[in-house]
Every structure is written in structure tokens, then in C-alpha cells.
Scaffold this active site. Structure first.
Site, PDB file in Angstrom:
ATOM      1  N   TRP A 163     -60.015 -71.005  -0.075  1.00 21.60           N
ATOM      2  CA  TRP A 163     -58.682 -70.440  -0.284  1.00 21.60           C
ATOM      3  C   TRP A 163     -58.749 -69.507  -1.496  1.00 21.60           C
ATOM      4  CZ3 TRP A 163     -54.580 -72.960  -3.712  1.00 21.60           C
ATOM      5  CH2 TRP A 163     -53.334 -72.336  -3.560  1.00 21.60           C
ATOM      6  N   ASP A 244     -58.181 -81.016  -2.086  1.00 19.87           N
ATOM      7  CA  ASP A 244     -56.992 -80.198  -1.871  1.00 19.87           C
ATOM      8  C   ASP A 244     -56.552 -80.460  -0.433  1.00 19.87           C
ATOM      9  OD1 ASP A 244     -54.976 -78.417  -2.025  1.00 19.87           O
ATOM     10  OD2 ASP A 244     -56.228 -76.618  -2.116  1.00 19.87           O
ATOM     11  N   LYS A 280     -46.704 -76.807   4.715  1.00 16.81           N
ATOM     12  CA  LYS A 280     -47.029 -76.545   6.126  1.00 16.81           C
ATOM     13  C   LYS A 280     -46.570 -77.688   7.023  1.00 16.81           C
ATOM     14  CE  LYS A 280     -49.737 -73.675   3.880  1.00 16.81           C
ATOM     15  NZ  LYS A 280     -49.951 -72.260   3.861  1.00 16.81           N
TER      16      LYS A 280
HETATM   17  C1  LIG Z   1     -56.252 -74.839   0.770  1.00 15.29           C
HETATM   18  C2  LIG Z   1     -54.876 -74.609   0.255  1.00 15.29           C
HETATM   19  N1  LIG Z   1     -54.489 -75.224  -0.861  1.00 15.29           N
HETATM   20  C3  LIG Z   1     -53.265 -75.073  -1.359  1.00 15.29           C
HETATM   21  C4  LIG Z   1     -52.349 -74.255  -0.744  1.00 15.29           C
HETATM   22  C5  LIG Z   1     -51.021 -74.177  -1.429  1.00 15.29           C
HETATM   23  O1  LIG Z   1     -49.911 -74.049  -0.689  1.00 15.29           O
HETATM   24  P1  LIG Z   1     -48.480 -74.306  -1.290  1.00 15.29           P
HETATM   25  O2  LIG Z   1     -48.515 -73.997  -2.749  1.00 15.29           O
HETATM   26  O3  LIG Z   1     -47.610 -73.378  -0.527  1.00 15.29           O
HETATM   27  O4  LIG Z   1     -48.192 -75.734  -1.040  1.00 15.29           O
HETATM   28  C6  LIG Z   1     -52.705 -73.563   0.418  1.00 15.29           C
HETATM   29  C7  LIG Z   1     -51.785 -72.644   1.074  1.00 15.29           C
HETATM   30  O5  LIG Z   1     -52.100 -71.739   1.763  1.00 15.29           O
HETATM   31  C8  LIG Z   1     -53.998 -73.759   0.934  1.00 15.29           C
HETATM   32  O6  LIG Z   1     -54.406 -73.160   2.061  1.00 15.29           O
END
Ligand SMILES: Cc1ncc(COP(=O)(O)O)c(C=O)c1O
Length: 434
Positions: A163, A244, A280
Site C-alpha cells: 500500500w 495491517d 471497506k
Molecule cells: C493495506 C491498507 N492499509 C490501510 C488502509 C487504510 O484505510 P483507511 O484509513 O481508509 O481505513 C488501506 C486503504 O486503502 C489499505 O489498503
């Protein structure tokens, strides 16, 4: 504003503007003059370009957010119900949450992540704090590990690729960031040998970022047996696991299966941190709802760990956001709504799976050069298509089809209305461009 007031305001503005130009010309320090331009965020840039494209054929496969079969954002029916329940509650208010967050959320999130019968939770050796969604959980973990990591100079190892924000978050918190091999770019599957070799070769006691499920951007997850091998090497080398988990329930449609890796590491006695997002799986993207969990070796360690996490959270965000937490709290605590949520999640993950199957089948039917099995082998929101940079650029420029430069598509952006067009466009580009 009456006339006398507006005349007085415009006179005052005139005086201020005169003063400001006078001082600008004097010797005051240009404090902001030496700040270099930051590189643009690839995904945000893509989203701006796609929004500005007026073509009716446009397909946005960039953004990692679920879309229904009509291509629209989806408010989960269960979330709708929880919102109605909150609105009808006369005790509802907008007060600050407590420092650790909303117990209905953090408690529910803990069972979701570790299982309702988790020994670690029963033994009270897990502390869970509410965060600003998954990103905030990553940042809180990064800041915490910078202050309390052991050894103090431990580097953070991220998968290649990962990411886009991981590197930025850990570097912003002051960590040195290194990569371990992850994707085999020939097979578009896991390079397990490369991954294990890199983790083995790293100095002892490094911090290793692992995607709990539905790896972003590749959609490639280790098998259960491979997770065991990863855990073996992590234990051998005394590495610290930071999981994560942004897609629990999205990968397989089953929240327990998607928590397999985290629960395996906990059962093997690792201490660890887990970032958990409800963006999500509950569709709460903009409500910024998430948690950071710390699993310690014994309940005696929780008071110190929790006090430091609370202190760092207080220093950075004061308290987490209330609304999404209340919505998620209702869903997680009410057995009927919880069951309905699992159904809503299964609906999302099965639509995505259908789109994977359709895309692969259509490319095969068109005789598109290459193998497309990886599209269905991969899991979660994304597929790492293997399309080259020039092919990605041509898809954008000639076909109004938007995806990240590395060839990642958000499968959630596919639907029955655009899948034929997408398959035909990919086919044309693969035939004509290397
Ligand atoms: C691997 C990963 N970690 C963390 C996030 C963080 O998402 P959010 O801050 O919207 O919860 C994402 C979002 O795309 C992700 O793909």
C-alpha cells in the site's frame, strides 16, 4: 450587513492590505520559501483525472472503494438500520468520546479480530484503542514503535510492493524503511522463497509489516501453510509483527478466515500490533472508524502499554471520531445486525468474485495473449493485472480506463455495464502495446 457596516469593513480591508504590502516589502523572513513541492499522491491524482474526464465510456478502476453493480457507492443496508436506531435514540449527542474510544466499538472489534473465544482476550492481555480508521492505526503504531521499538534502531520492513502509504507513514514517524520481496512479477503470485530469505537475512528484531488479508495492491495472500513458514522465520529472527488489516471479510467473505494469520501469530505466542479498519468492510470510508490492538505477553504489561498508546493518541488526535464508531458499535453489539452485516459483506465479496471470474473468462474468450488465471487466483478488492506501464497509459488515454501505474485494478469498479468494454479495451491494448 447594512450599508454603514459594509463601508467600514471595506475601509478596514483597505488599511490591512496596505499594511500587508508594506511589511512584505520589508525584511521579514520568508518562512515558507524553502519548502519543496511534495510529490503528488498517485491514487489521488488518478481520481482527479478520472473525475475530470467527461467521456461516457470512462471506467474508474483506481479508487479502492466498493461500488455496486450500478457503479455507485453502497451504504450497507445494516449501516442504514444502525443509523436510524442512533437517530431515534433520545440519548444521542455529539460529546467527545473517551480517550480510548467507544467501548462498544473497541470491544466488538477485539472479538472480530481475535475471535469471541480468544484466550489472549480472556487473559486480558490485549489492549484496543480507537483510531482514525486504518491509516490512523498505522500512524499510531508507527509513532509508538518509534518510541518503544526494541532495539531502538529497528528498521521497518514492508512488502515489495505494498500500500503506497506504508512507506510514507513509517518514514514520517522517523523510521528507516526497507523492503522484503513479496510479488513474483513473472507468475503474479507470492514469491515465498524471496520473502522468507529477506526476512531471514534481516538483522534480528526488525519490525515487519504484514497484510493480514487481501494484500494491497497485489491481491496475493500467503496460504495457511505459507503463513506458518512466515511465522517460523519471524520467531527465529525475533522480528516484531505489525499486521495491517484493512479488508477483514472482504477477502474470502468470511471474517474468521480473513483473521487466520493474526490469530495464528497470537496462538504461537507473538506479541504484536494490529491495525484494523472499518472503511471497506462496513463501508464507513469517510467516517474514519478503526482500532489499533496491542497483544502483550501478560496482563501486567497492559497498563503501561495502554497508557502510552492513550498518551500518543491524545497528543495527535485528542479523541477519535464518534459517529462512525457509534454506527459500527451498534452493528457489532447487536446479534441480529451483526448477522446481517456478515450477509452484506458476503454480498460485496461475492460480487467482486463474480467480476473476477467474468473478466478472466472474457479475456480468455477474446484470446487475449497471456494467461489471466491470476485475476481469479488473487483475492480481495484488487487485482494486479500484470499490464505494463505503457499499456496502462494507453488504456487511460485511448479508452478512458483508469488504473494505478503498476497495473492494479480495483475489481469493485467492474460491473455488468462496463465489463465487456473493459475486457475489449485490455485485449486491444495487450495486442498492440508491449
Ligand atoms: C493495506 C491498507 N492499509 C490501510 C488502509 C487504510 O484505510 P483507511 O484509513 O481508509 O481505513 C488501506 C486503504 O486503502 C489499505 O489498503
Amino acid at each position: 450587513m447594512d450599508k454603514t457596516n459594509s463601508t467600514a469593513t471595506s475601509r478596514l480591508n483597505g488599511v490591512l492590505s496596505h499594511l500587508s504590502s508594506h511589511h512584505r516589502n520589508s525584511t521579514m523572513l520568508a518562512y515558507f520559501a524553502n519548502i519543496p513541492q511534495a510529490p503528488p499522491d498517485g491514487i489521488l491524482k488518478l481520481s482527479v483525472m478520472s473525475k475530470a474526464d467527461p467521456s461516457p465510456e470512462k471506467v474508474d478502476l483506481g479508487v479502492g472503494a466498493y461500488r455496486d453493480d450500478a457503479g455507485s457507492p453502497w451504504v450497507l443496508p445494516v449501516v442504514n438500520k444502525a443509523q436510524k436506531r442512533l437517530e431515534a435514540d433520545p440519548a444521542f449527542n455529539h460529546e467527545y468520546l473517551a480517550i480510548g474510544g467507544l467501548p462498544a466499538l473497541t470491544g466488538g472489534a477485539q472479538s472480530l479480530m481475535f475471535g469471541a473465544d480468544s484466550p489472549a482476550v480472556d487473559e486480558r492481555r490485549v489492549y484496543s484503542i480507537q483510531t482514525i480508521s486504518g491509516t490512523g492505526a498505522n500512524m499510531l503504531a508507527a509513532v509508538f514503535l518509534k518510541q518503544f521499538g526494541q532495539p531502538q534502531d529497528a528498521a521497518v520492513y514492508i512488502s515489495k510492493p505494498t500500500w503506497g502509504n506504508h512507506r510514507s507513514i513509517f518514514q514520517t514517524a522517523g523510521h528507516e524503511v526497507r523492503e522484503y520481496r513479496y510479488c513474483n512479477y513473472d507468475t503474479l503470485g507470492l514469491d515465498i522463497d524471496g520473502m522468507l530469505a529477506d526476512l531471514r537475512a534481516a538483522p534480528k528484531g526488525q519490525i515487519v509489516v504484514l497484510h493480514a488479508c487481501a494484500h494491497n495492491p497485489t491481491g496475493i495472500d500467503p496460504t495457511a501453510a505459507q503463513w506458518q513458514q512466515i511465522a517460523d522465520v519471524m520467531a527465529e529472527r525475533s522480528h516484531f509483527p505489525f499486521f495491517d488489516c484493512a479488508y477483514q471479510g472482504f477477502a474470502t467473505g468470511d471474517v474468521d478466515r480473513d483473521a487466520y494469520a493474526v490469530r495464528l501469530f497470537v496462538s504461537r505466542g507473538f506479541e504484536l500490533l494490529v491495525a484494523q479498519s472499518f472503511a471497506k468492510n462496513m463501508g464507513l470510508y469517510g467516517e474514519r472508524t478503526g482500532c489499533l490492538h496491542a497483544v502483550t505477553q501478560s496482563a501486567d504489561l497492559v497498563p503501561a502499554v495502554s497508557s502510552q498508546l492513550n498518551r500518543l493518541s491524545r497528543a495527535t488526535i485528542s479523541t477519535a471520531s464518534a459517529y462512525g464508531a457509534k454506527v459500527a458499535g451498534v452493528v457489532l453489539q447487536d446479534p441480529a445486525l451483526y448477522a446481517e452485516w456478515l450477509d452484506n459483506m458476503a454480498e460485496m465479496s461475492s460480487r467482486i468474485k463474480t467480476m473476477r471470474d467474468l473478466l478472466r473468462d472474457k479475456l480468455v474468450a477474446l484470446g487475449t495473449p497471456g494467461s489471466w488465471d491470476h485475476v481469479t487466483r488473487q483475492i480481495g478488492m484488487f487485482s494486479f493485472t500484470g499490464l505494463s506501464k505503457p499499456q496502462v497509459a494507453a488504456l487511460k488515454e485511448q479508452y478512458h480506463l483508469y488504473m494505478t501505474e503498476d497495473g492494479r485494478i480495483s475489481v469493485a469498479g467492474l460491473n455488468s455495464g462496463n465489463i465487456d468494454y473493459v475486457a475489449r479495451s485490455i485485449d486491444a491494448v495487450v495486442r498492440n502495446i508491449k
